[in-house]
Scaffold this motif. Sequence first.
Motif, PDB file in Angstrom:
ATOM      1  N   ALA A  44       0.846  -1.203   0.000  1.00 11.56           N
ATOM      2  CA  ALA A  44       0.000   0.000   0.000  1.00 11.56           C
ATOM      3  C   ALA A  44       0.875   1.245   0.000  1.00 11.56           C
ATOM      4  O   ALA A  44       1.992   1.233   0.530  1.00 11.56           O
ATOM      5  CB  ALA A  44      -0.910   0.006   1.225  1.00 11.56           C
ATOM      6  N   PRO A  45       0.392   2.345  -0.602  1.00 10.78           N
ATOM      7  CA  PRO A  45       1.149   3.605  -0.566  1.00 10.78           C
ATOM      8  C   PRO A  45       1.414   4.054   0.866  1.00 10.78           C
ATOM      9  O   PRO A  45       0.675   3.690   1.792  1.00 10.78           O
ATOM     10  CB  PRO A  45       0.217   4.585  -1.294  1.00 10.78           C
ATOM     11  N   ALA A  46       2.468   4.842   1.038  1.00  9.75           N
ATOM     12  CA  ALA A  46       2.866   5.306   2.369  1.00  9.75           C
ATOM     13  C   ALA A  46       1.702   5.964   3.087  1.00  9.75           C
ATOM     14  O   ALA A  46       1.060   6.873   2.559  1.00  9.75           O
ATOM     15  CB  ALA A  46       4.037   6.289   2.246  1.00  9.75           C
ATOM     16  N   GLY A  47       1.407   5.487   4.292  1.00  8.76           N
ATOM     17  CA  GLY A  47       0.361   6.079   5.114  1.00  8.76           C
ATOM     18  C   GLY A  47      -1.009   5.464   4.924  1.00  8.76           C
ATOM     19  O   GLY A  47      -1.825   5.454   5.859  1.00  8.76           O
ATOM     20  N   VAL A  48      -1.290   4.923   3.734  1.00  6.09           N
ATOM     21  CA  VAL A  48      -2.622   4.387   3.454  1.00  6.09           C
ATOM     22  C   VAL A  48      -2.847   3.075   4.192  1.00  6.09           C
ATOM     23  O   VAL A  48      -3.874   2.860   4.826  1.00  6.09           O
ATOM     24  CB  VAL A  48      -2.816   4.193   1.936  1.00  6.09           C
ATOM     25  N   GLY A  49      -1.864   2.163   4.100  1.00 13.25           N
ATOM     26  CA  GLY A  49      -1.997   0.869   4.752  1.00 13.25           C
ATOM     27  C   GLY A  49      -2.118   0.997   6.259  1.00 13.25           C
ATOM     28  O   GLY A  49      -2.946   0.321   6.891  1.00 13.25           O
ATOM     29  N   GLY A  50      -1.310   1.869   6.849  1.00 15.58           N
ATOM     30  CA  GLY A  50      -1.363   2.077   8.286  1.00 15.58           C
ATOM     31  C   GLY A  50      -2.695   2.632   8.743  1.00 15.58           C
ATOM     32  O   GLY A  50      -3.234   2.228   9.781  1.00 15.58           O
ATOM     33  N   ALA A  51      -3.260   3.557   7.957  1.00 16.24           N
ATOM     34  CA  ALA A  51      -4.558   4.137   8.295  1.00 16.24           C
ATOM     35  C   ALA A  51      -5.655   3.073   8.255  1.00 16.24           C
ATOM     36  O   ALA A  51      -6.519   3.014   9.138  1.00 16.24           O
ATOM     37  CB  ALA A  51      -4.892   5.272   7.332  1.00 16.24           C
ATOM     38  N   ALA A  52      -5.616   2.214   7.236  1.00 17.63           N
ATOM     39  CA  ALA A  52      -6.613   1.147   7.130  1.00 17.63           C
ATOM     40  C   ALA A  52      -6.483   0.169   8.296  1.00 17.63           C
ATOM     41  O   ALA A  52      -7.493  -0.297   8.845  1.00 17.63           O
ATOM     42  CB  ALA A  52      -6.446   0.419   5.800  1.00 17.63           C
ATOM     43  N   MET A  53      -5.251  -0.134   8.681  1.00 14.03           N
ATOM     44  CA  MET A  53      -5.023  -1.052   9.802  1.00 14.03           C
ATOM     45  C   MET A  53      -5.534  -0.448  11.111  1.00 14.03           C
ATOM     46  O   MET A  53      -6.166  -1.139  11.929  1.00 14.03           O
ATOM     47  CB  MET A  53      -3.538  -1.364   9.918  1.00 14.03           C
ATOM     48  N   ASN A  54      -5.283   0.833  11.315  1.00 11.77           N
ATOM     49  CA  ASN A  54      -5.766   1.510  12.527  1.00 11.77           C
ATOM     50  C   ASN A  54      -7.295   1.496  12.589  1.00 11.77           C
ATOM     51  O   ASN A  54      -7.882   1.271  13.657  1.00 11.77           O
ATOM     52  CB  ASN A  54      -5.264   2.956  12.565  1.00 11.77           C
ATOM     53  N   LEU A  55      -7.930   1.759  11.445  1.00  8.49           N
ATOM     54  CA  LEU A  55      -9.395   1.776  11.402  1.00  8.49           C
ATOM     55  C   LEU A  55      -9.959   0.395  11.722  1.00  8.49           C
ATOM     56  O   LEU A  55     -10.937   0.271  12.470  1.00  8.49           O
ATOM     57  CB  LEU A  55      -9.864   2.242  10.029  1.00  8.49           C
ATOM     58  N   ARG A  56      -9.337  -0.640  11.174  1.00 11.80           N
ATOM     59  CA  ARG A  56      -9.774  -2.008  11.453  1.00 11.80           C
ATOM     60  C   ARG A  56      -9.650  -2.319  12.947  1.00 11.80           C
ATOM     61  O   ARG A  56     -10.551  -2.911  13.552  1.00 11.80           O
ATOM     62  CB  ARG A  56      -8.911  -2.978  10.648  1.00 11.80           C
ATOM     63  N   PHE A  57      -8.548  -1.891  13.539  1.00 11.92           N
ATOM     64  CA  PHE A  57      -8.304  -2.117  14.960  1.00 11.92           C
ATOM     65  C   PHE A  57      -9.350  -1.400  15.814  1.00 11.92           C
ATOM     66  O   PHE A  57      -9.900  -1.973  16.764  1.00 11.92           O
ATOM     67  CB  PHE A  57      -6.901  -1.628  15.312  1.00 11.92           C
ATOM     68  N   LEU A  58      -9.642  -0.150  15.465  1.00  9.26           N
ATOM     69  CA  LEU A  58     -10.625   0.619  16.229  1.00  9.26           C
ATOM     70  C   LEU A  58     -12.018  -0.006  16.115  1.00  9.26           C
ATOM     71  O   LEU A  58     -12.776  -0.044  17.085  1.00  9.26           O
ATOM     72  CB  LEU A  58     -10.648   2.072  15.735  1.00  9.26           C
ATOM     73  N   ASN A  59     -12.369  -0.480  14.923  1.00  7.32           N
ATOM     74  CA  ASN A  59     -13.663  -1.156  14.751  1.00  7.32           C
ATOM     75  C   ASN A  59     -13.760  -2.380  15.652  1.00  7.32           C
ATOM     76  O   ASN A  59     -14.807  -2.635  16.262  1.00  7.32           O
ATOM     77  CB  ASN A  59     -13.858  -1.569  13.294  1.00  7.32           C
ATOM     78  N   ARG A  60     -12.676  -3.126  15.732  1.00  3.72           N
ATOM     79  CA  ARG A  60     -12.654  -4.326  16.566  1.00  3.72           C
ATOM     80  C   ARG A  60     -12.779  -3.978  18.053  1.00  3.72           C
ATOM     81  O   ARG A  60     -13.248  -4.797  18.851  1.00  3.72           O
ATOM     82  CB  ARG A  60     -11.353  -5.094  16.337  1.00  3.72           C
ATOM     83  N   LYS A  61     -12.356  -2.770  18.402  1.00  9.43           N
ATOM     84  CA  LYS A  61     -12.430  -2.335  19.795  1.00  9.43           C
ATOM     85  C   LYS A  61     -13.746  -1.625  20.110  1.00  9.43           C
ATOM     86  O   LYS A  61     -13.890  -1.014  21.176  1.00  9.43           O
ATOM     87  CB  LYS A  61     -11.251  -1.408  20.115  1.00  9.43           C
TER      88      LYS A  61
END
Length: 254
Positions: A44-61
């Motif tokens: 993923a482009p710089a910053g995009v993959g990390g943002a998607a991962m953070n969003l997934r984590f927050l949804n799980r929480k």
Amino acid sequence: AALVFSLATYVGAGMTLVAFTPNKLGLIRATEVHFASSVVALVAPAGVGGAAMNLRFLNRKGVPTAVGVATVALVQVSQFVVTVVLLGILAATTGTSSGLSLPSGWVLVAVALAVPQLRNWIWVHIEPTVKQVWPRLVWLASNPTRMGVGVLGTVILSLAYILSFGASLWAFGYSLPFAVLAITYLASNTVGSVVPSPGGLGPVELALTGGLVTAGVPSGVAVSAVLVYRLVTFWIPIPLGYLSLQRLQKRGDL
């Protein structure tokens, strides 16, 4: 030292995510999520993959999607703002960027705000993000401790990257004044990250190398230092990130 500072960036990123999220998160888990993001950065482009991962984590929480998106956007905005502020302070106090004489940072900001076309162009591009993160900013304003911790995490993130970059250069017997080093890194990394490529591979290396050469570092040393920097900040964390990703998925956090 470059590797130690590289690992510190994940702690800083974790601090910011924990502070800006309304739900209670653990710092260790949030830091581990950012390690896991290093695997996604390969595709993923710089910053995009990390943002998607953070969003997934927050949804799980248990964080609602709308709040999660705004929180992730706020994290990215805070990183951008800290970068701009650091560049402005360094330019204003030193008047130098990568060994070249530049106008004061405050002069550059004043010019940008004084030109209507430039001011309108800036607002058109930032208005959607401002509207998205505004409710989160209002919430943070009523939680000054969280805001302070979040900003501190972002500053730690930026400073750790700068120090890792400086240590990589120092490994080859060269050093730069901190102000020049910081401006070289912040400006070059920002320019390199604009070009969409997985993990910023290619553009970031070229931009950082060009920044060091402009600052007076021999080209051979500049290339070597940048390759070491990318090794400790991008490639070495990937195996640890893979283990973190597997662990988080098994725990149901991702």
